[in-house]
Design a protein around this motif. Structure first.
Motif, short mmCIF file in Angstrom:
data_model
loop_
_atom_site.label_atom_id
_atom_site.label_comp_id
_atom_site.label_asym_id
_atom_site.label_seq_id
_atom_site.Cartn_x
_atom_site.Cartn_y
_atom_site.Cartn_z
N GLY A 1 -24.69 76.44 25.67
CA GLY A 1 -25.04 75.92 26.99
C GLY A 1 -24.57 74.49 27.24
N LEU A 2 -23.95 73.87 26.23
CA LEU A 2 -23.57 72.46 26.35
C LEU A 2 -22.25 72.29 27.11
N PRO A 3 -22.09 71.10 27.76
CA PRO A 3 -20.85 70.84 28.53
C PRO A 3 -19.65 70.46 27.63
N PHE A 4 -18.55 70.07 28.26
CA PHE A 4 -17.28 69.69 27.59
C PHE A 4 -16.76 70.80 26.70
N LYS A 5 -16.56 71.95 27.30
CA LYS A 5 -16.12 73.09 26.47
C LYS A 5 -14.65 72.99 26.12
N MET A 6 -14.31 73.54 25.00
CA MET A 6 -12.95 73.50 24.51
C MET A 6 -12.67 74.83 23.82
N ARG A 7 -11.38 75.25 23.90
CA ARG A 7 -11.06 76.54 23.28
C ARG A 7 -10.52 76.31 21.87
N PHE A 8 -11.13 76.96 20.89
CA PHE A 8 -10.63 76.91 19.52
C PHE A 8 -10.07 78.28 19.19
N ARG A 9 -8.73 78.39 19.29
CA ARG A 9 -8.08 79.68 19.19
C ARG A 9 -8.35 80.38 17.87
N GLN A 10 -8.10 79.61 16.78
CA GLN A 10 -8.19 80.26 15.48
C GLN A 10 -9.62 80.72 15.14
N SER A 11 -10.60 79.97 15.64
CA SER A 11 -11.98 80.37 15.38
C SER A 11 -12.48 81.38 16.41
N ARG A 12 -11.64 81.67 17.39
CA ARG A 12 -11.98 82.56 18.50
C ARG A 12 -13.29 82.11 19.16
#
Lengths: 252, 306
Positions: free
Chosen positions: B159-170
């Motif tokens: 639920g926290l803001p500042f989301k980021m995509r971590f591809r390798q960790s899916r």
């Protein structure tokens, strides 16, 4: 400072004083080198008493040898129980205590001279006093001073040998001074006192140096003079060792 | 043969130090932990000043995590992006931790804080692991299948803001939890001389929900960076990194670790965890005893400027 003054005064005054006996002393080595396999050593303080008047035999003649290390500040803390846990509470700083102290004598110090003169020359473990103290209340400071003496004795940096002066002949003596591993580096002084009937009749002071040499010295200097490069070197070494280990054990 | 340590300014028997490094390396290879939590107290029990023990263990961990990272890298089990975020938090934590360390040392409370944090950390983690591993061992004996912790469920972290995509960790999560985790691990590394893997690994699995096979490599990379930073900062601020002591520990450690890894291959996972939990609790109890028992001398002496 006071003690240094007394010693100097003695050295200056003694030759003219009407003393029958004189002291000559020396050290087996004037530099103790701490190398990579240093585990402590003994140095020998030796000397002779030259009788000024051979016809006269002194009633009591005692030799006391004191070796002092460089002064350092000691921070002493006392633990107290707080909510079941022992926590450091009171703190007193004793400025200018010797980092190393050794005393040897021909017989127990209390039999050699009155307490006052022993205190004046700071001879004897119990007579070691700091140059400055962060408290002015004597009763408050005393247990802390005793704690320093106790702790230094436990780690072998303070020691007393009441019968440590060996007489090889009537006038020739020697003392083995233990210099354990973990002695601080710096300038030491070896002081030899000749007591006759409870007063100092002759004294001599010789400097002695304890220093790291060779690779140890270079590592120590490196760490203190270029700390950033030293840190980088430590990390680099660790990484190379880690990398090598993964190479060596790769396929096994 | 005794050997003189130029920074600790004491002489030690080189075989004892090699053996210490080897034993800790063996356990860390076997149990998959860095072993800092064992090494620092061991060195302190042996008489190495605690500030030298903490700083030098950090450099030891740099070496062991280096070889770990290399083997994980070959398996492509490192999430670089996740590691970078955690390292950023880690550097901040290390800097804060080293200054906190220097401050506590001035106050004279560093030994208390180090011991107390060990007791709290190890006590908590040890108890949780012990409960879990006993249940697992029982289940394995009874022949029941284990219920794996669910990875599909969302928790508060998502639920926290500042989301980021971590591809390798899916993963698509906020950067705050990995940053905060990195920070905590950095502080621990600076103050306790540990890599912090025993905190980071469970947190990454259960809190961030990272795939288990990537967790180890990513955590190791972060430990590598944080302990390297910690070593340099301790060398800069406290002059307490002993290169000779560190080198001996590493030599013993890398050999021990290889045997530990082989030993681990012959043991069951839940038994290993039970062993680790027992070990962790034993260290915690020993340190707690040191805090509670009446000391033989109430006074302690430190030489040098306050």
């Amino acid at each position: 400072m006071k003690r240094a003054f007394f010693v100097t005064a003695l050295l200056v005054l003694l030759p003219t004083a009407a003393s029958p006996d004189e002291l000559v002393s020396g050290l087996s080595q004037d530099l103790v080198e701490i190398t990579s396999n240093y585990t402590g050593t003994d140095i020998v303080v030796f000397g002779a008493i030259e009788s000024g008047n051979s016809a006269e035999t002194p009633t009591s003649r005692d030799v006391v040898v004191v070796v002092r290390g460089p002064d350092s500040d000691m921070i002493v803390r006392r633990k107290a129980r707080v909510a079941g846990i022992w926590i450091n509470r009171d703190r007193i700083t004793l400025g200018g205590m010797p980092s190393y102290y050794f005393v040897a004598s021909t017989r127990p110090l209390s039999q050699i001279a009155p307490a006052q003169s022993l205190q004046r020359y700071q001879i004897g473990l119990a007579n070691l006093v700091p140059k400055s103290e962060s408290t002015h209340i004597f009763a408050k400071g005393e247990p802390f001073r005793h704690a320093v003496i106790r702790e230094r004795e436990r780690v072998g940096l303070y020691s007393a040998k009441p019968n440590g002066v060996e007489f090889l002949s009537y006038s020739l003596f020697r003392v083995r001074v233990p210099v354990p591993a973990g002695v601080p580096r710096g300038q030491y002084t070896a002081e030899v006192y000749l007591f006759s009937d409870g007063t100092v009749v002759s004294a001599q002071s010789t400097p002695l140096f304890v220093d790291q040499i060779g690779i140890e010295r270079r590592i120590y200097n490196f760490a203190h003079e270029w700390p950033f490069a030293y840190g980088l070197a430590a990390v680099f070494m660790a990484m190379v060792l880690g990398w090598l280990s993964s190479l060596i054990f790769r396929e096994r | 043969m005794e050997i003189y340590l130029p920074i600790a300014e004491m002489s030690v028997h080189w075989l004892i130090i090699l053996g210490m490094g080897g034993a800790v390396g063996f356990l860390s290879g076997m149990l998959g932990v860095g072993g800092g939590f064992l090494l620092t107290p061991l060195l302190i029990f042996y008489g190495v000043p605690s500030e030298v023990a903490v700083a030098t263990t950090a450099s030891h961990l740099t070496a062991s995590s280096m070889s770990g990272v290399i083997s994980q890298w070959r398996r492509r089990a490192v999430d670089l992006k996740m590691a970078a975020v955690m390292i950023a938090g880690g550097f901040a934590g290390t800097i804060g931790g080293v200054y906190l360390f220097a401050f506590l040392r001035k106050l004279g409370q560093i030994d208390l804080v180090v011991s107390a944090s060990y007791v709290i950390m190890l006590g908590t983690i040890g108890s949780i692991m012990l409960r879990e591993s006993i249940a697992a061992v029982r289940a394995a004996r009874a022949g029941q299948p284990l219920t794996a912790p669910g990875t599909a469920h969302h928790n508060w972290v998502h639920g926290l803001p500042f989301k980021m995509r971590f591809r390798q960790s899916r993963l698509y999560i906020s950067v705050i939890p990995p940053l905060a985790l990195g920070f905590v691990v950095g502080v621990l590394s600076a103050i306790m001389g540990v890599g912090g893997g025993f905190i980071a690994v469970p947190a990454m699995i259960y809190l961030l929900r990272m795939p288990t096979n990537i967790v180890m490599g990513t955590s190791l990379l972060q430990i590598l960076a944080v302990t390297a930073a910690s070593t340099i900062l301790h060398a800069l601020d406290n002059y307490t990194v002993d290169i000779i002591l560190g080198g001996l520990l590493v030599l013993g450690g890398v050999v021990g670790a290889q045997y530990g890894v082989r030993m681990a291959a012959r043991m069951r996972g839940e038994e290993l965890r039970l062993l680790l939990a027992t070990l962790v609790l034993l260290v915690a109890v020993r340190l707690l005893y040191g805090l509670i028992a009446t000391p033989s001398d109430l006074f302690s002496v430190t030489v040098g400027t306050p």
